[in-house]
Structures are given as structure tokens and as C-alpha cells.
Design a protein around this motif. Structure first.
Motif, PDB file in Angstrom:
ATOM      1  N   SER A 190      30.794  40.708  36.227  1.00 36.32           N
ATOM      2  CA  SER A 190      30.861  40.342  37.646  1.00 36.32           C
ATOM      3  C   SER A 190      31.874  39.250  37.876  1.00 36.32           C
ATOM      4  CB  SER A 190      29.488  39.886  38.160  1.00 36.32           C
ATOM      5  OG  SER A 190      29.172  38.592  37.669  1.00 36.32           O
TER       6      SER A 190
ATOM      7  N   GLU B 181      31.362  36.679  39.713  1.00 37.13           N
ATOM      8  CA  GLU B 181      30.634  35.413  39.676  1.00 37.13           C
ATOM      9  C   GLU B 181      30.548  34.874  38.241  1.00 37.13           C
ATOM     10  OE1 GLU B 181      30.152  37.358  43.306  1.00 37.13           O
ATOM     11  OE2 GLU B 181      29.576  38.139  41.322  1.00 37.13           O
TER      12      GLU B 181
ATOM     13  N   ARG C 298      34.007  33.737  37.116  1.00 36.95           N
ATOM     14  CA  ARG C 298      34.397  32.459  37.707  1.00 36.95           C
ATOM     15  C   ARG C 298      33.597  31.300  37.113  1.00 36.95           C
ATOM     16  NH1 ARG C 298      35.351  34.404  43.998  1.00 36.95           N
ATOM     17  NH2 ARG C 298      37.499  35.136  43.657  1.00 36.95           N
ATOM     18  N   GLU C 299      32.387  31.568  36.700  1.00 41.05           N
ATOM     19  CA  GLU C 299      31.601  30.519  36.037  1.00 41.05           C
ATOM     20  C   GLU C 299      32.262  30.138  34.717  1.00 41.05           C
ATOM     21  OE1 GLU C 299      27.057  29.677  34.371  1.00 41.05           O
ATOM     22  OE2 GLU C 299      27.486  31.527  35.482  1.00 41.05           O
TER      23      GLU C 299
ATOM     24  N   GLU D  69      38.892  43.662  38.060  1.00 38.16           N
ATOM     25  CA  GLU D  69      38.493  43.174  39.378  1.00 38.16           C
ATOM     26  C   GLU D  69      39.423  43.668  40.482  1.00 38.16           C
ATOM     27  OE1 GLU D  69      38.108  38.941  39.463  1.00 38.16           O
ATOM     28  OE2 GLU D  69      36.793  38.842  37.725  1.00 38.16           O
TER      29      GLU D  69
ATOM     30  N   SER E 127      40.516  39.231  44.393  1.00 37.59           N
ATOM     31  CA  SER E 127      39.662  38.214  43.763  1.00 37.59           C
ATOM     32  C   SER E 127      40.332  37.576  42.561  1.00 37.59           C
ATOM     33  CB  SER E 127      38.338  38.849  43.313  1.00 37.59           C
ATOM     34  OG  SER E 127      38.541  39.737  42.224  1.00 37.59           O
TER      35      SER E 127
END
Length: 244
Positions: free
Chosen positions: A122, A124, A127-128, A233, A237
Motif C-alpha cells: 500500500s 500508506e 510512505r511510512e 503505484e 502518488s
């Protein structure tokens, strides 16, 4: 039936006109570097060691500008990128150059709890990982800085089409500069070739845009130059958050 491997992106060949036009761009770049150096006491350049960043690094060194240079050593860089770090130190011995690393405990905890390659699942989660390995070290690198520079260009992606030379970094309360925001890819390579600037060997292997090893791959001829970055992706993004 035999399989034909698609042709990979190749380093572009600047035309004679690109080299002619380069003189004006070089003059403007050195003026911009001097302007930043004169306006700020603690400016820092965040270099990803891309060809764009090598152009700016060379300009800073030649201008003897009071601008420190640093690279985020994420712990997941390609060997070719790490080799370039040593090359930069050797070629620019008078440059103030530093590496910043992620917090080892936080990086290890992410890998242990979620998996070393979970970021494929994902945006998310990816990006973490970027936050731990890039953004948090960037925040540490910029502590005490009153301005920072990047190698971003308008041409690079749809997320950078409105890029300007100067923009406020409202989150940190400092200024941000993009000294070659208006350069073309051919102009960048014209500078690299003209001045024989060292660059990442991965460019010769079809990598027009280089990040962490598991998040970067070669691109086919004719593809967008950032198609190999976070290729799983949506193109809208494809930012790690460093420039948000």
C-alpha cells in the motif's frame, strides 16, 4: 518463439544546440547559488546523488558557496549509489559533505513488525517506510538550517510541473530553493558531459531516476523517466514526502 527483451532507457545525447544553450543556464545557476549563499547563513543542499544533484554539487563547489551538502543514506541504497558517495568525497575534498542515517531502532522495528518489503502492499505502508528512512533523517539534517536546496525539475513528473526557483517551506519555517527547476534533461546531461562530472553507474543500466534499491527499477525506452520509481503505484502518488 523467442523472447525479445524490450530496449531500456538510455542516457540521452545532447545536441550541439544543447551545449550552446548551456552557457546561459550555467551563468544563471551560479548566480542562483551565490544569491542563496549570500541571503542565508546556514543553507543546506539535500543531494540524492542524481545527475541533477551532481550538477548543483559541482556548482556549489566551483562557486565556493557557503552551502553544506548532505545525502540521506537510507540503508537500502544500491551499491552503485554508495560508490558514488566515495567519488563525491574524492572529487570535491573541500566540500562540506555529510551522510544522515535513519534511526536504526525504528528501521529495525518496522522491518520486524511489518516486514522488509511490506511497502509493496500500500501507499500508506510505503510512505511510512519513507518517513523512517528519509523524512525523519531529513528533519534532523535541516535542524539549524535557514534554507535548503533540492535538485527537482519541472520536467520530472506531473507532481512537479508548477515548481518554482524559490518556495517557502512553511512546515519548517525556512526557505526552499530549486536551482535547476527550469532545466531540461538534455541540459542536465550536457553539463555532466561537458564538465566530466561523476555520476551513478545505474544510469548506464537503464535507470533514469534512482532511489532505494527495492523501490527502483530500470525503465523501457520511451517510458516516463520516473516510471521505475515505486512502479507499482499510481503516477500521482510517486513522491516520498520529502517535498510535501
Amino acid at each position: 518463439m523467442s523472447f525479445v527483451r524490450p530496449a531500456l532507457w538510455e542516457i540521452p545525447t545532447p545536441s550541439e544546440a544543447d551545449f550552446v544553450n548551456l552557457s546561459e543556464k550555467e551563468t544563471a545557476l551560479y548566480e542562483r547559488i551565490q544569491h542563496i549563499s549570500q541571503q542565508h547563513h546556514h543553507a543546506k543542499f539535500a543531494s540524492s546523488l542524481a545527475v541533477e544533484d551532481m550538477v548543483i554539487t559541482d556548482a556549489i563547489a566551483k562557486s565556493q558557496a557557503n552551502i553544506a551538502v548532505f545525502t540521506l543514506e537510507t540503508g537500502r541504497l544500491n551499491p552503485e549509489t554508495l560508490a558514488l558517495v566515495d567519488n563525491v568525497k574524492a572529487n570535491y575534498p573541500n566540500l562540506h559533505f555529510q551522510l544522515y542515517y535513519p534511526d536504526p531502532e525504528k528501521a529495525a522495528e518496522y522491518d520486524r513488525q511489518k516486514g522488509k518489503f511490506v511497502f509493496y502492499e500500500s501507499v500508506e505502508l510505503r510512505r511510512e517506510c519513507c518517513f523512517i528512512r528519509k523524512i525523519e533523517p531529513l528533519n534532523r539534517a535541516l535542524q539549524g538550517a535557514d534554507a535548503w536546496l533540492t535538485g527537482q525539475r519541472r520536467e520530472q513528473s506531473v507532481t512537479r510541473s508548477e515548481l518554482a526557483f524559490h518556495e517557502p517551506d512553511s512546515g519548517r519555517g525556512i526557505d526552499k530553493y530549486n536551482p535547476i527547476f527550469d532545466w531540461s534533461e538534455l541540459e542536465v546531461w550536457a553539463y555532466i558531459l561537458k564538465h566530466q562530472i561523476p555520476y551513478n553507474e545505474l544510469y548506464k543500466q537503464g535507470f533514469p531516476s534512482i532511489g532505494c534499491e527495492p523501490c527502483t527499477r530500470p525503465v523501457k525506452a520511451g517510458e516516463d523517466i520516473r516510471a521505475g520509481r515505486w512502479w507499482w503505484e499510481n503516477k500521482d502518488s510517486k513522491e516520498c514526502g520529502l517535498h510535501k
